[in-house]
Design a protein around this motif. Structure first.
Motif, PDB file in Angstrom:
ATOM      1  N   SER A   1       0.860  -1.181   0.000  1.00 26.11           N
ATOM      2  CA  SER A   1       0.000   0.000   0.000  1.00 26.11           C
ATOM      3  C   SER A   1       0.895   1.230   0.000  1.00 26.11           C
ATOM      4  O   SER A   1       1.567   1.520   0.992  1.00 26.11           O
ATOM      5  CB  SER A   1      -0.897   0.005   1.246  1.00 26.11           C
ATOM      6  OG  SER A   1      -1.580   1.242   1.359  1.00 26.11           O
ATOM      7  N   GLY A   2       0.940   1.923  -1.147  1.00 26.19           N
ATOM      8  CA  GLY A   2       1.817   3.083  -1.248  1.00 26.19           C
ATOM      9  C   GLY A   2       1.183   4.215  -2.017  1.00 26.19           C
ATOM     10  O   GLY A   2       0.284   4.013  -2.841  1.00 26.19           O
ATOM     11  N   ILE A   3       1.647   5.416  -1.773  1.00 25.75           N
ATOM     12  CA  ILE A   3       1.135   6.597  -2.457  1.00 25.75           C
ATOM     13  C   ILE A   3       2.286   7.582  -2.652  1.00 25.75           C
ATOM     14  O   ILE A   3       3.218   7.639  -1.837  1.00 25.75           O
ATOM     15  CB  ILE A   3      -0.018   7.253  -1.661  1.00 25.75           C
ATOM     16  CG1 ILE A   3      -0.695   8.349  -2.489  1.00 25.75           C
ATOM     17  CG2 ILE A   3       0.469   7.785  -0.320  1.00 25.75           C
ATOM     18  CD1 ILE A   3      -1.979   8.864  -1.868  1.00 25.75           C
TER      19      ILE A   3
ATOM     20  N   PHE B   1     -11.812  -5.091  -6.089  1.00 20.09           N
ATOM     21  CA  PHE B   1     -11.747  -4.064  -5.044  1.00 20.09           C
ATOM     22  C   PHE B   1     -11.682  -2.651  -5.621  1.00 20.09           C
ATOM     23  O   PHE B   1     -12.313  -1.735  -5.087  1.00 20.09           O
ATOM     24  CB  PHE B   1     -10.565  -4.321  -4.105  1.00 20.09           C
ATOM     25  CG  PHE B   1     -10.927  -5.186  -2.935  1.00 20.09           C
ATOM     26  CD1 PHE B   1     -11.624  -4.667  -1.857  1.00 20.09           C
ATOM     27  CD2 PHE B   1     -10.578  -6.530  -2.917  1.00 20.09           C
ATOM     28  CE1 PHE B   1     -11.982  -5.460  -0.774  1.00 20.09           C
ATOM     29  CE2 PHE B   1     -10.928  -7.339  -1.843  1.00 20.09           C
ATOM     30  CZ  PHE B   1     -11.629  -6.799  -0.767  1.00 20.09           C
ATOM     31  N   ASN B   2     -10.947  -2.464  -6.698  1.00 19.80           N
ATOM     32  CA  ASN B   2     -10.887  -1.133  -7.290  1.00 19.80           C
ATOM     33  C   ASN B   2     -12.232  -0.726  -7.884  1.00 19.80           C
ATOM     34  O   ASN B   2     -12.644   0.426  -7.769  1.00 19.80           O
ATOM     35  CB  ASN B   2      -9.792  -1.062  -8.358  1.00 19.80           C
ATOM     36  CG  ASN B   2      -8.420  -0.792  -7.776  1.00 19.80           C
ATOM     37  OD1 ASN B   2      -8.139   0.312  -7.310  1.00 19.80           O
ATOM     38  ND2 ASN B   2      -7.566  -1.801  -7.765  1.00 19.80           N
ATOM     39  N   LEU B   3     -12.912  -1.679  -8.505  1.00 20.59           N
ATOM     40  CA  LEU B   3     -14.224  -1.392  -9.083  1.00 20.59           C
ATOM     41  C   LEU B   3     -15.214  -0.945  -8.014  1.00 20.59           C
ATOM     42  O   LEU B   3     -15.903   0.076  -8.170  1.00 20.59           O
ATOM     43  CB  LEU B   3     -14.753  -2.638  -9.804  1.00 20.59           C
ATOM     44  CG  LEU B   3     -16.089  -2.487 -10.547  1.00 20.59           C
ATOM     45  CD1 LEU B   3     -15.969  -1.460 -11.665  1.00 20.59           C
ATOM     46  CD2 LEU B   3     -16.544  -3.835 -11.102  1.00 20.59           C
ATOM     47  N   ILE B   4     -15.259  -1.673  -6.913  1.00 20.21           N
ATOM     48  CA  ILE B   4     -16.208  -1.337  -5.848  1.00 20.21           C
ATOM     49  C   ILE B   4     -15.769  -0.086  -5.082  1.00 20.21           C
ATOM     50  O   ILE B   4     -16.606   0.720  -4.664  1.00 20.21           O
ATOM     51  CB  ILE B   4     -16.397  -2.537  -4.896  1.00 20.21           C
ATOM     52  CG1 ILE B   4     -17.000  -3.711  -5.657  1.00 20.21           C
ATOM     53  CG2 ILE B   4     -17.287  -2.173  -3.719  1.00 20.21           C
ATOM     54  CD1 ILE B   4     -18.299  -3.404  -6.378  1.00 20.21           C
TER      55      ILE B   4
ATOM     56  N   ASN C   1     -12.498   4.120   1.186  1.00 19.84           N
ATOM     57  CA  ASN C   1     -11.235   3.441   1.434  1.00 19.84           C
ATOM     58  C   ASN C   1     -11.513   2.087   2.079  1.00 19.84           C
ATOM     59  O   ASN C   1     -12.677   1.692   2.238  1.00 19.84           O
ATOM     60  CB  ASN C   1     -10.301   4.302   2.291  1.00 19.84           C
ATOM     61  CG  ASN C   1     -10.797   4.460   3.724  1.00 19.84           C
ATOM     62  OD1 ASN C   1     -11.846   3.940   4.108  1.00 19.84           O
ATOM     63  ND2 ASN C   1     -10.036   5.176   4.533  1.00 19.84           N
ATOM     64  N   ASN C   2     -10.469   1.354   2.432  1.00 18.71           N
ATOM     65  CA  ASN C   2     -10.657   0.014   2.988  1.00 18.71           C
ATOM     66  C   ASN C   2     -11.519   0.003   4.240  1.00 18.71           C
ATOM     67  O   ASN C   2     -12.339  -0.895   4.451  1.00 18.71           O
ATOM     68  CB  ASN C   2      -9.306  -0.618   3.300  1.00 18.71           C
ATOM     69  CG  ASN C   2      -8.674  -1.244   2.071  1.00 18.71           C
ATOM     70  OD1 ASN C   2      -9.098  -0.973   0.946  1.00 18.71           O
ATOM     71  ND2 ASN C   2      -7.650  -2.053   2.263  1.00 18.71           N
ATOM     72  N   ASN C   3     -11.317   0.991   5.096  1.00 17.68           N
ATOM     73  CA  ASN C   3     -12.098   1.064   6.320  1.00 17.68           C
ATOM     74  C   ASN C   3     -13.582   1.229   6.000  1.00 17.68           C
ATOM     75  O   ASN C   3     -14.435   0.556   6.579  1.00 17.68           O
ATOM     76  CB  ASN C   3     -11.613   2.230   7.193  1.00 17.68           C
ATOM     77  CG  ASN C   3     -12.274   2.237   8.558  1.00 17.68           C
ATOM     78  OD1 ASN C   3     -12.369   1.206   9.221  1.00 17.68           O
ATOM     79  ND2 ASN C   3     -12.744   3.394   8.979  1.00 17.68           N
ATOM     80  N   GLY C   4     -13.866   2.108   5.048  1.00 17.95           N
ATOM     81  CA  GLY C   4     -15.257   2.309   4.652  1.00 17.95           C
ATOM     82  C   GLY C   4     -15.851   1.083   3.997  1.00 17.95           C
ATOM     83  O   GLY C   4     -17.004   0.718   4.263  1.00 17.95           O
ATOM     84  N   LEU C   5     -15.063   0.429   3.149  1.00 20.84           N
ATOM     85  CA  LEU C   5     -15.542  -0.782   2.489  1.00 20.84           C
ATOM     86  C   LEU C   5     -15.839  -1.886   3.495  1.00 20.84           C
ATOM     87  O   LEU C   5     -16.833  -2.611   3.366  1.00 20.84           O
ATOM     88  CB  LEU C   5     -14.506  -1.280   1.477  1.00 20.84           C
ATOM     89  CG  LEU C   5     -14.309  -0.438   0.211  1.00 20.84           C
ATOM     90  CD1 LEU C   5     -13.140  -0.985  -0.601  1.00 20.84           C
ATOM     91  CD2 LEU C   5     -15.569  -0.407  -0.638  1.00 20.84           C
ATOM     92  N   SER C   6     -14.967  -2.022   4.503  1.00 17.41           N
ATOM     93  CA  SER C   6     -15.130  -3.089   5.493  1.00 17.41           C
ATOM     94  C   SER C   6     -16.421  -2.935   6.293  1.00 17.41           C
ATOM     95  O   SER C   6     -16.955  -3.917   6.816  1.00 17.41           O
ATOM     96  CB  SER C   6     -13.931  -3.127   6.444  1.00 17.41           C
ATOM     97  OG  SER C   6     -13.894  -1.966   7.253  1.00 17.41           O
ATOM     98  N   LYS C   7     -16.928  -1.716   6.375  1.00 14.60           N
ATOM     99  CA  LYS C   7     -18.157  -1.445   7.133  1.00 14.60           C
ATOM    100  C   LYS C   7     -19.398  -1.443   6.247  1.00 14.60           C
ATOM    101  O   LYS C   7     -20.511  -1.314   6.757  1.00 14.60           O
ATOM    102  CB  LYS C   7     -18.022  -0.088   7.843  1.00 14.60           C
ATOM    103  CG  LYS C   7     -16.932  -0.050   8.897  1.00 14.60           C
ATOM    104  CD  LYS C   7     -16.797   1.342   9.499  1.00 14.60           C
ATOM    105  CE  LYS C   7     -15.692   1.394  10.551  1.00 14.60           C
ATOM    106  NZ  LYS C   7     -15.523   2.771  11.097  1.00 14.60           N
TER     107      LYS C   7
ATOM    108  N   LYS D   1      -6.379   1.651   6.617  1.00 10.97           N
ATOM    109  CA  LYS D   1      -6.093   3.008   6.162  1.00 10.97           C
ATOM    110  C   LYS D   1      -5.888   3.081   4.649  1.00 10.97           C
ATOM    111  O   LYS D   1      -5.828   4.169   4.076  1.00 10.97           O
ATOM    112  CB  LYS D   1      -4.842   3.555   6.867  1.00 10.97           C
ATOM    113  CG  LYS D   1      -4.951   3.651   8.381  1.00 10.97           C
ATOM    114  CD  LYS D   1      -5.939   4.720   8.795  1.00 10.97           C
ATOM    115  CE  LYS D   1      -5.966   4.874  10.316  1.00 10.97           C
ATOM    116  NZ  LYS D   1      -6.932   5.920  10.732  1.00 10.97           N
ATOM    117  N   HIS D   2      -5.776   1.932   4.009  1.00 12.83           N
ATOM    118  CA  HIS D   2      -5.438   1.911   2.577  1.00 12.83           C
ATOM    119  C   HIS D   2      -6.608   2.379   1.718  1.00 12.83           C
ATOM    120  O   HIS D   2      -7.766   2.051   1.979  1.00 12.83           O
ATOM    121  CB  HIS D   2      -5.050   0.491   2.174  1.00 12.83           C
ATOM    122  CG  HIS D   2      -4.744   0.341   0.715  1.00 12.83           C
ATOM    123  ND1 HIS D   2      -3.738   1.041   0.090  1.00 12.83           N
ATOM    124  CD2 HIS D   2      -5.315  -0.432  -0.249  1.00 12.83           C
ATOM    125  CE1 HIS D   2      -3.691   0.705  -1.181  1.00 12.83           C
ATOM    126  NE2 HIS D   2      -4.642  -0.186  -1.408  1.00 12.83           N
ATOM    127  N   THR D   3      -6.288   3.149   0.682  1.00  8.36           N
ATOM    128  CA  THR D   3      -7.255   3.531  -0.345  1.00  8.36           C
ATOM    129  C   THR D   3      -6.822   2.887  -1.652  1.00  8.36           C
ATOM    130  O   THR D   3      -5.650   2.968  -2.035  1.00  8.36           O
ATOM    131  CB  THR D   3      -7.309   5.057  -0.528  1.00  8.36           C
ATOM    132  OG1 THR D   3      -7.709   5.661   0.704  1.00  8.36           O
ATOM    133  CG2 THR D   3      -8.321   5.446  -1.610  1.00  8.36           C
TER     134      THR D   3
END
Length: 324
Positions: free
Chosen positions: A147-149, A210-213, A220-226, A268-270
């Motif tokens: 996970s990098g930016i 994952f990128n499509l959704i 981000n991952n946190n939002g997706l997980s919820k 935290k990953h987007t």
């Protein structure tokens, strides 16, 4: 007697490209990082700062500058001959053009590390989907679970999942894959890949789903997980695409639930394509989708749900007039 200097070309100067340059900044290795003019001028002027993190904890901070060991370049010429070439550029528009350009600077002993976000030529050739590929035999499979930016001249590696799993695609690359794995393991993680065809396939499908959704919901991952609906859709996409390879005898030894859990381990990953979309940059999604659609016996009915979501996201992307 001095050891032979290993010459590595990294084609594409983003977060992953510069992180690899940092990993290969070790004795007896010389790294060339190819970048476009604008980024080249910035890197030459400012240098590149790299922050290695474990989520919020800063593990290491370093700076990469143009030097004899790590060379910033914006053009290639006949003096260049490389032992390894890594393609880390964004796979948008005519992404094959760099493959043809760089093929001029290979020798019979050059090994190519192909991108891992779409199905490469060697994968498609294996299953009779494609007859020819630019790089024959001298290919190494490597996936990137990092996970990098990158913003301006600062690269932040937020989280390392499986790092850089590596394996030769063909037998004549076994020693080369071991050498690369040993180099990377000095500073990061590089597990041995059990089956390169399965590894690349799972990485491509995981990335696409994952990128499509993430693009659909802009989470981000946190939002997706919820978001239960989002997770159900990710799972359905993976199930539908997996159904396309049922007759290929491709071993899939990781469950969908495990793949989802692994990806969401970094809250935290987007997803990279959502990051690019928000920065008004072109995304790899379209070429990724074309790659998946090449799978033998492709039937739109089999993956109707996935296609519908793709068309919805496509409209969103196309409606963004600021995309560059």
């Amino acid at each position: 007697m001095d050891k032979k200097i290993i010459k590595i070309l990294i084609y594409g100067a983003g977060a992953i490209g510069f992180h690899l340059a940092y990993l290969f900044d070790v004795p007896n290795v010389k790294v060339y990082i190819y970048m476009r003019q604008k980024k080249f001028e910035m890197a030459m002027k400012k240098g590149i700062v790299i922050n290695i993190k474990d989520n919020e904890s800063l593990l290491e901070k370093c700076e990469i500058k143009n030097s004899e060991k790590i060379k910033f370049i914006n053009k290639l010429d006949n003096k260049f001959k490389f032992d390894y070439i890594f393609f880390t550029h964004k796979l948008v528009e005519n992404y094959r053009s760099p493959f043809k350009k760089v093929s001029k600077y290979t020798t019979d002993n050059t090994f190519i590390v192909t991108p891992c976000t779409l199905l490469p030529g060697w994968w498609l050739k294996k299953y009779g989907i494609q007859k020819k590929t630019i790089f024959e035999k001298k290919v190494i499979a490597m996936t990137m679970w990092i996970s990098g930016i990158m913003k301006d001249n600062i690269v932040t590696i937020k989280h390392t999942q499986r790092g850089y799993p590596i394996e030769a695609v063909y037998k004549d690359g076994l020693k080369a894959s071991i050498q690369l794995r040993d180099l990377i393991k000095k500073k990061s993680i590089s597990p041995k890949i059990k089956n390169p065809y399965s590894e690349i396939y799972l990485k491509v499908v995981n990335s696409f789903a994952f990128n499509l959704i993430a693009l659909k919901y802009e989470l981000n991952n946190n939002g997706l997980s919820k978001n239960k609906k989002a997770i159900i859709e990710v799972k359905k996409i993976m199930q539908e695409i997996d159904s396309l390879v049922e007759n290929l005898r491709l071993p899939i030894d990781q469950s969908i639930d495990s793949r989802i859990k692994q990806t969401l381990s970094s809250k935290k990953h987007t997803m990279s394509m959502l990051t690019d979309f928000k920065m008004n940059k072109k995304v790899e999604l379209f070429n990724q989708w074309r790659s998946i659609k090449k799978i033998k016996d492709f039937s739109i009915k089999k993956i109707e749900n996935t296609n519908n979501i793709f068309q919805e996201v496509k409209k969103k992307i196309k409606s963004n007039d600021n995309i560059i």
